[in-house]
Design a protein around this motif. Sequence first.
Motif, short mmCIF file in Angstrom:
data_model
loop_
_atom_site.label_atom_id
_atom_site.label_comp_id
_atom_site.label_asym_id
_atom_site.label_seq_id
_atom_site.Cartn_x
_atom_site.Cartn_y
_atom_site.Cartn_z
N CYS A 40 0.76 -1.11 0.11
CA CYS A 40 -0.02 -0.19 0.01
C CYS A 40 0.94 1.24 0.03
N CYS A 65 -2.10 5.23 4.65
CA CYS A 65 -3.71 5.44 4.14
C CYS A 65 -4.53 5.37 5.30
N CYS A 127 -2.32 -3.23 6.16
CA CYS A 127 -2.31 -1.69 6.62
C CYS A 127 -2.70 -1.64 8.14
ZN ZN Z 1 -2.52 0.95 3.64
#
Ligand code: ZN
Length: 149
Positions: A40, A65, A127
Amino acid sequence: MIAELRNLYQEVIVDHSRRPRNFGPLPAANRQAEGFNPLCGDRLNLHLQVVGEIIREARFEGVGCAISTASASLLTEALKNCRVADAEALFASFHAMLTGEHQASDAPLGKLEVLAGVREFPGRIKCAMLAWHTLRAALQQAEQPVSTE
Ligand code: ZN
């Protein structure tokens, strides 16, 4: 009811991603580690002040994120004045929640349960776990940056 709970959880996640708690440097830190999630692009540095067996302060910096930022924010809140052994138990319990293997005997997660919905999105589990893997590295005084890969 379940839909309402979901909305509430989502609000907490959005709030923590927009206004992360404990974000910034920690001059008194005596443990730190860097984490990277190449899937990510999430990066974070976790700073801890550990006194004896107690994590007195936890702060983080980095760019990621919404899920990784909210997870790091909630993690640092949970770590304040947490025993190192309890932090390890929380890691196991949180990981079990995201992999659907949570047992009633696992450590209670409290507010961290708002991230339970992430298990429905396997691509985002890394994440949510990034801050936790980084926590482990910091507690083990790992010298190398950790990666979720
Ligand atoms: Zn992420």
